[in-house]
Enzyme design. Structure first.
Site, PDB file in Angstrom:
ATOM      1  N   HIS A 160     -28.873  -3.130  42.689  1.00  0.00           N
ATOM      2  CA  HIS A 160     -29.188  -2.045  41.742  1.00  0.00           C
ATOM      3  C   HIS A 160     -27.964  -1.579  40.939  1.00  0.00           C
ATOM      4  O   HIS A 160     -28.116  -0.779  40.006  1.00  0.00           O
ATOM      5  CB  HIS A 160     -29.787  -0.842  42.474  1.00  0.00           C
ATOM      6  CG  HIS A 160     -31.084  -1.134  43.155  1.00  0.00           C
ATOM      7  ND1 HIS A 160     -32.173  -1.640  42.486  1.00  0.00           N
ATOM      8  CD2 HIS A 160     -31.471  -1.016  44.458  1.00  0.00           C
ATOM      9  CE1 HIS A 160     -33.169  -1.815  43.342  1.00  0.00           C
ATOM     10  NE2 HIS A 160     -32.769  -1.451  44.547  1.00  0.00           N
ATOM     11  N   ASP A 194     -35.878  -9.106  47.242  1.00  0.00           N
ATOM     12  CA  ASP A 194     -35.952  -7.736  47.773  1.00  0.00           C
ATOM     13  C   ASP A 194     -37.256  -7.076  47.301  1.00  0.00           C
ATOM     14  O   ASP A 194     -37.801  -7.438  46.250  1.00  0.00           O
ATOM     15  CB  ASP A 194     -34.743  -6.941  47.253  1.00  0.00           C
ATOM     16  CG  ASP A 194     -34.586  -5.573  47.895  1.00  0.00           C
ATOM     17  OD1 ASP A 194     -33.802  -5.450  48.856  1.00  0.00           O
ATOM     18  OD2 ASP A 194     -35.247  -4.619  47.420  1.00  0.00           O
ATOM     19  N   HIS A 196     -37.589  -4.251  46.022  1.00  0.00           N
ATOM     20  CA  HIS A 196     -37.336  -3.530  44.771  1.00  0.00           C
ATOM     21  C   HIS A 196     -36.804  -4.467  43.697  1.00  0.00           C
ATOM     22  O   HIS A 196     -36.058  -5.403  43.991  1.00  0.00           O
ATOM     23  CB  HIS A 196     -36.301  -2.418  45.003  1.00  0.00           C
ATOM     24  CG  HIS A 196     -36.670  -1.469  46.115  1.00  0.00           C
ATOM     25  ND1 HIS A 196     -36.177  -1.604  47.397  1.00  0.00           N
ATOM     26  CD2 HIS A 196     -37.485  -0.389  46.119  1.00  0.00           C
ATOM     27  CE1 HIS A 196     -36.668  -0.627  48.158  1.00  0.00           C
ATOM     28  NE2 HIS A 196     -37.469   0.124  47.408  1.00  0.00           N
ATOM     29  N   ASP A 284     -36.808  -5.697  53.003  1.00  0.00           N
ATOM     30  CA  ASP A 284     -37.646  -4.490  52.992  1.00  0.00           C
ATOM     31  C   ASP A 284     -39.081  -4.826  52.592  1.00  0.00           C
ATOM     32  O   ASP A 284     -39.926  -3.932  52.460  1.00  0.00           O
ATOM     33  CB  ASP A 284     -37.044  -3.376  52.109  1.00  0.00           C
ATOM     34  CG  ASP A 284     -36.377  -3.882  50.853  1.00  0.00           C
ATOM     35  OD1 ASP A 284     -36.545  -5.072  50.509  1.00  0.00           O
ATOM     36  OD2 ASP A 284     -35.687  -3.074  50.188  1.00  0.00           O
TER      37      ASP A 284
END
Ligand code: Q9C
Ligand code: ZN
Length: 345
Positions: A160, A194, A196, A284
């Site tokens: 990120h 991931d 996200h 995740d």
């Protein structure tokens, strides 16, 4: 005889320990804790015939400067003057277009950050630099052909973090730093698995045709990072056509995830025909993850590894998210062994 997988980690990655984050539920214990790499190492160390853990010796400050602006790194320097247990949480995020905001003043942190989940502390920069160092080492390892597969146990994570600002538990973009190094020697494809969207990775290479960036993740409409990760984002300028997003519905199963990987991501990577592969590996997506809602099981990471291993490219796996500690190590092992078992076949 199966080749041993090199694993990189530095103990000072454990120094940074943010106490809590501020999210929709209020103050909650920070899920991105030093217990995460400990849980991974605990499993990998049980298999000395399969994994060899070693530490990087130098911090890649030059590479960090290739990916990030100097003001951001200067701000991390300033945070090193904080007391041991003091953390700076930005709460003010200016919306004007000022540039060169003074990074010597921690009150300006909100200019360099996009959320309230990613505090700065005394040890943030040390841990983030050693984290990036493991990604650098893992990239050098495949570059020298010492191994066809390597694993950087990056923590804090990186996908990120953007050129100019940080957030989402990420400070330095470890995968982008590895890609920046490898792209001097050939073309690079990044596959981000991931939960996200890998918004920082996408942004850093958005105008770049030497690095193909792909990400499969939860539909950002109602999930972090909200403002990017849609299929319409395909790259710009020379980079047009070199970014691919595959947003998936909430509660996606392993079967659907694998289907997206094999039918959309893999053909794109094959067409690009890269010299190197970087996997931004978040776990995740696991069924019990406390932050997320995908339904993947440990065996699905083996299958994902198999699919990515069949690309048969020099491959660097860079650790991203994954917050369910009891299965985190097993899931990392499943992915890595899944890749190894299909390479060189
Ligand atoms: N308390 C990575 O997986 N916060 N970052 C959402 C949950 C941001 C996740 C609120 C999640 C960032 C590397
Ligand atoms: Zn994540």
């Amino acid at each position: 005889m199966k080749p041993i997988i090199p694993v990189y980690f530095h103990d000072d990655q454990l120094l940074f320990h943010p106490p809590y984050e501020w999210d929709k539920r209020g103050y909650v214990p920070h899920p991105e804790s030093p217990e995460r790499p400990k849980a991974i190492l605990k499993v990998l160390n049980q298999f000395p015939d399969e994994f060899k853990v070693s530490s990087p010796e130098t911090q890649p400050e030059d590479l960090a400067h290739q990916v990030h602006v100097s003001h951001l790194l200067r701000l991390y320097n300033i945070a090193e003057t904080l007391e041991e247990d003091a953390f700076f949480f930005p709460t003010f995020f200016p919306k004007n277009h000022q540039t060169n905001v003074d990074p010597e003043n921690l009150n300006n942190t909100g200019f360099y950050c996009f959320d309230t989940s990613t505090p700065l502390g005394k040890h943030t920069y040390t841990s983030a630099l050693w984290s990036a160092a493991t990604a650098t080492k893992a990239a050098q390892c495949v570059l020298s052909k010492e191994s066809k597969l390597s694993y950087a146990l990056t923590r804090p994570p990186g996908h990120h973090a953007d050129k100019n600002y940080f957030g989402g538990y990420c400070y330095l973009n470890n995968a982008a730093i590895a890609a920046s190094l490898l792209s001097e020697h050939g073309s690079v494809a990044i596959v981000d698995i991931d939960y996200h969207h890998g918004d920082g990775i996408q942004s850093i290479f958005y105008y770049d045709c030497r690095v193909l960036t792909t990400s499969v993740h939860a539909d950002p409409t109602n999930r972090f990072p909200y403002f990017s990760g849609f299929a319409s984002e395909i790259g710009l300028g020379a980079g047009e056509g070199f970014n691919l997003n595959v947003p998936l519905p909430y509660e996606t199963t392993g079967e659907s995830f694998l289907n997206a990987l094999t039918t959309i991501i893999i053909p794109k990577v094959n067409t690009f025909n890269p010299d190197f592969l970087i996997i931004a590996a978040g776990f995740d997506t696991y069924k019990d993850d406390p932050l997320c809602d995908f339904k993947l099981e440990t065996d699905d990471y083996t299958k994902i590894g198999n699919v990515l291993g069949q690309l048969d490219l020099p491959t660097v796996v860079v650790q991203e998210g994954g917050y369910f500690l009891p299965a985190l190590g097993d899931n990392v092992k499943a992915l890595l062994c899944g890749i190894r078992d299909k390479q060189n076949k």
